[in-house]
Write an enzyme that holds these catalytic residues in place. Structure first.
Site, PDB file in Angstrom:
ATOM      1  N   ARG A 176     -47.525  -5.495   5.198  1.00 55.67           N
ATOM      2  CA  ARG A 176     -47.422  -4.975   6.750  1.00 55.67           C
ATOM      3  C   ARG A 176     -47.492  -5.985   7.677  1.00 55.67           C
ATOM      4  NH1 ARG A 176     -50.320  -0.344   4.374  1.00 55.67           N
ATOM      5  NH2 ARG A 176     -52.495  -1.518   4.572  1.00 55.67           N
ATOM      6  N   PHE A 214     -41.096   6.893   4.621  1.00 55.12           N
ATOM      7  CA  PHE A 214     -42.332   7.202   3.990  1.00 55.12           C
ATOM      8  C   PHE A 214     -43.360   6.331   4.495  1.00 55.12           C
ATOM      9  CE2 PHE A 214     -38.473   6.881   1.085  1.00 55.12           C
ATOM     10  CZ  PHE A 214     -38.523   8.002   0.479  1.00 55.12           C
ATOM     11  N   SER A 218     -42.910  13.201   5.214  1.00 55.45           N
ATOM     12  CA  SER A 218     -42.934  14.488   4.761  1.00 55.45           C
ATOM     13  C   SER A 218     -44.075  15.213   5.102  1.00 55.45           C
ATOM     14  CB  SER A 218     -42.155  14.716   3.660  1.00 55.45           C
ATOM     15  OG  SER A 218     -43.431  14.212   2.462  1.00 55.45           O
ATOM     16  N   ASP A 267     -41.061   2.615   1.472  1.00 59.78           N
ATOM     17  CA  ASP A 267     -42.172   2.398   0.735  1.00 59.78           C
ATOM     18  C   ASP A 267     -42.202   3.817   0.199  1.00 59.78           C
ATOM     19  OD1 ASP A 267     -44.533   1.672  -0.365  1.00 59.78           O
ATOM     20  OD2 ASP A 267     -45.685   1.565   1.240  1.00 59.78           O
ATOM     21  N   CYS A 301     -43.750   1.255  -6.206  1.00 61.68           N
ATOM     22  CA  CYS A 301     -45.272   1.256  -6.850  1.00 61.68           C
ATOM     23  C   CYS A 301     -45.270   1.927  -8.186  1.00 61.68           C
ATOM     24  CB  CYS A 301     -46.105   1.793  -5.919  1.00 61.68           C
ATOM     25  SG  CYS A 301     -45.928   3.621  -5.421  1.00 61.68           S
TER      26      CYS A 301
HETATM   27  N1  SAH Z   1     -46.208   2.698   3.616  1.00 59.93           N
HETATM   28  C1  SAH Z   1     -47.407   3.580   3.691  1.00 59.93           C
HETATM   29  C2  SAH Z   1     -47.433   4.071   2.569  1.00 59.93           C
HETATM   30  C3  SAH Z   1     -46.613   5.128   2.055  1.00 59.93           C
HETATM   31  S1  SAH Z   1     -47.038   6.169   0.586  1.00 59.93           S
HETATM   32  C4  SAH Z   1     -48.506   2.668   4.348  1.00 59.93           C
HETATM   33  O1  SAH Z   1     -48.394   1.525   4.516  1.00 59.93           O
HETATM   34  O2  SAH Z   1     -49.572   3.219   4.649  1.00 59.93           O
HETATM   35  C5  SAH Z   1     -45.663   7.065   0.486  1.00 59.93           C
HETATM   36  C6  SAH Z   1     -45.517   8.248   1.473  1.00 59.93           C
HETATM   37  O3  SAH Z   1     -44.389   9.004   1.290  1.00 59.93           O
HETATM   38  C7  SAH Z   1     -46.572   9.353   1.347  1.00 59.93           C
HETATM   39  O4  SAH Z   1     -47.093   9.417   2.877  1.00 59.93           O
HETATM   40  C8  SAH Z   1     -45.910  10.620   0.906  1.00 59.93           C
HETATM   41  O5  SAH Z   1     -46.463  11.695   1.724  1.00 59.93           O
HETATM   42  C9  SAH Z   1     -44.424  10.216   1.686  1.00 59.93           C
HETATM   43  N2  SAH Z   1     -43.401  11.045   0.893  1.00 59.93           N
HETATM   44  C10 SAH Z   1     -43.288  11.483  -0.183  1.00 59.93           C
HETATM   45  N3  SAH Z   1     -42.099  12.173  -0.557  1.00 59.93           N
HETATM   46  C11 SAH Z   1     -41.430  12.100   0.778  1.00 59.93           C
HETATM   47  C12 SAH Z   1     -40.099  12.581   1.066  1.00 59.93           C
HETATM   48  N4  SAH Z   1     -39.375  13.199   0.228  1.00 59.93           N
HETATM   49  N5  SAH Z   1     -39.765  12.294   2.378  1.00 59.93           N
HETATM   50  C13 SAH Z   1     -40.592  11.592   3.268  1.00 59.93           C
HETATM   51  N6  SAH Z   1     -41.846  11.265   2.848  1.00 59.93           N
HETATM   52  C14 SAH Z   1     -42.071  11.522   1.643  1.00 59.93           C
END
Ligand code: SAH
Length: 393
Positions: free
Chosen positions: A209, A225, A248, A297, A337
């Site tokens: 980040r 995400f 989402s 991510d 991940c």
């Molecule tokens: N980048 C963030 C962590 C991301 S974790 C950070 O630094 O804090 C991945 C995220 O993707 C989760 O919040 C999950 O709810 C979301 N997610 C999962 N499937 C998804 C989709 N199809 N569309 C959008 N978001 C999604």
């Protein structure tokens, strides 16, 4: 006592902590789940002491390769102390009050994850061995960290594989508001320890980040995400011109909006979109949207290698779309991940996506999990987060 099949002590000689069910010749003494057992080679030599887990394919996880070492409350106190000492020496400890304190196998505590969010700890007991020693471990954590409260988040899917029921709630101390405010490199975030994902925050991405923050000045940024807005808010703090963040989960976005309000950034520059990222990236492409920096991510598409094929398709889709959304000279910070997708496979997926997008692109940096998520050399499975910073020519 667990007697191993001939030759199956080899991984133990390399100090790998797992014994799979297929390596077991015979179990004697009727140990129960979580009991400490001796591991013996086919020749009868005692090689290690381990936690027995009859329900799991990982039938035993090694506590110690010294057959004379006692596995008792003092043993766990010592392991916790060792893990805390490592964190105290990390540069990140000066910049954040939220750190992973215990990273399971890589800290010699198989199945135990402990994250610190200011003065609250969140603990996950994910294997029969640490479940058995839960009380002494909690006592050691409370005493050695001096934290006000410990919240248990033993609700990860992997507990099922160990035959363990989910368990959540405060197990030491209490806290009226279960949303813990933390500070990461001067930015404020709230962590929902009760309902947030994993233990509430993705500490493994902390340094990445910061990298995105340093790259964001003057750029139009896409954060797909986004969870509670970690990358989006870091990019804004770094001077991003505008940020579109997609997620989402409504509860995650609610926290993201609180996080935005808790920082001295221009909230009008961010658009949080509640949508499926796959569909929304496509919609952005269809309407010809363009960005200078994209962060991908996504969640773990492939927890194990068995799911790698479907995961590869998903990674390729989003990376292809991201390349199409990048202006020339734009940067893509793309992550995986998934334990089941290694760094080489991930790189080849991203290469395929660039090719299909008709993008000329180069890797200019590589990302991994922050140093409070160490990878014990004998336990390569501990390395799950990888990322690439790709420059689109
Ligand atoms: N980048 C963030 C962590 C991301 S974790 C950070 O630094 O804090 C991945 C995220 O993707 C989760 O919040 C999950 O709810 C979301 N997610 C999962 N499937 C998804 C989709 N199809 N569309 C959008 N978001 C999604």
């Amino acid at each position: 006592m667990i007697q191993l099949k001939p030759g199956r002590e080899k991984s133990l000689r390399r100090r790998h902590p797992w014994i799979f069910s297929g390596a077991v010749e015979r179990v004697s003494g009727q140990p129960k789940a979580g009991d400490t057992v001796e591991l013996r080679s086919a020749a009868g030599q005692v090689t290690a002491r381990a936690a027995y887990s009859p329900a799991s394919q990982i039938r035993a996880r090694v506590w110690t390769f010294d057959p004379a070492e006692e596995v008792d409350a003092a043993f766990f106190r010592h392991r916790v102390m060792r893990a805390l000492a490592l964190r105290e020496s990390l540069p990140a400890a000066k910049h954040s009050n939220a750190l992973r304190l215990i990273h399971a196998e890589s800290d010699g505590l198989p199945g135990l994850v402990v994250d610190r969010y200011a003065d609250v700890l969140v603990a996950q007991f994910l294997a029969a061995g640490v479940e058995r020693w839960r009380d002494p471990i909690l006592d050691a954590l409370a005493e050695l960290t001096g934290c006000e409260a410990i919240y248990e988040r033993s609700d990860a899917e992997t507990r099922k594989l160990e035959g363990l029921e989910p368990r959540t709630g405060f197990v030491r101390g209490n806290r009226a508001a279960a949303r813990c405010p933390i500070i990461e490199y001067g930015l404020n975030f709230k962590v929902d320890v009760e309902r947030g994902q994993k233990t509430g925050f993705f500490l493994d991405q902390r340094e990445n980040r910061q990298r995105v923050r340093a790259l964001a000045a003057g750029r139009e940024v896409l954060d797909a995400f986004c969870y509670t807005g970690g990358f989006a808010i870091s990019a804004l703090a770094g001077g991003a011109k505008r940020v579109v963040a997609i997620e989402s989960s409504a509860p995650s976005l609610e926290v993201a909006r609180e996080n935005l309000a808790a920082n001295a950034v221009d909230a009008a520059k961010v658009e949080f979109v509640q949508a499926d990222a796959f569909a929304h990236l496509r919609a952005l492409r269809d309407r010809g949207a363009q960005f200078d920096l994209a962060v991908l991510d996504p969640p773990k598409f492939a927890p194990t290698a068995a799911q790698a094929k479907n995961a590869a398709r998903a990674y390729k889709d989003i990376n292809l779309l991201a390349f199409k959304l990048l202006r020339p000279g734009g940067l893509l910070a793309t992550f995986s991940c998934s334990g089941g997708v290694d760094a080489a496979l991930f790189q080849s997926i991203v290469a395929g996506a660039a090719l299909d997008a008709g993008a000329d692109a180069k890797i200019i940096e590589r990302f991994s999990a922050a140093a409070d998520h160490p990878v014990a050399l004998e336990f390569p499975e501990g390395e799950y987060l990888k990322g690439l910073l790709v420059l689109r020519a």
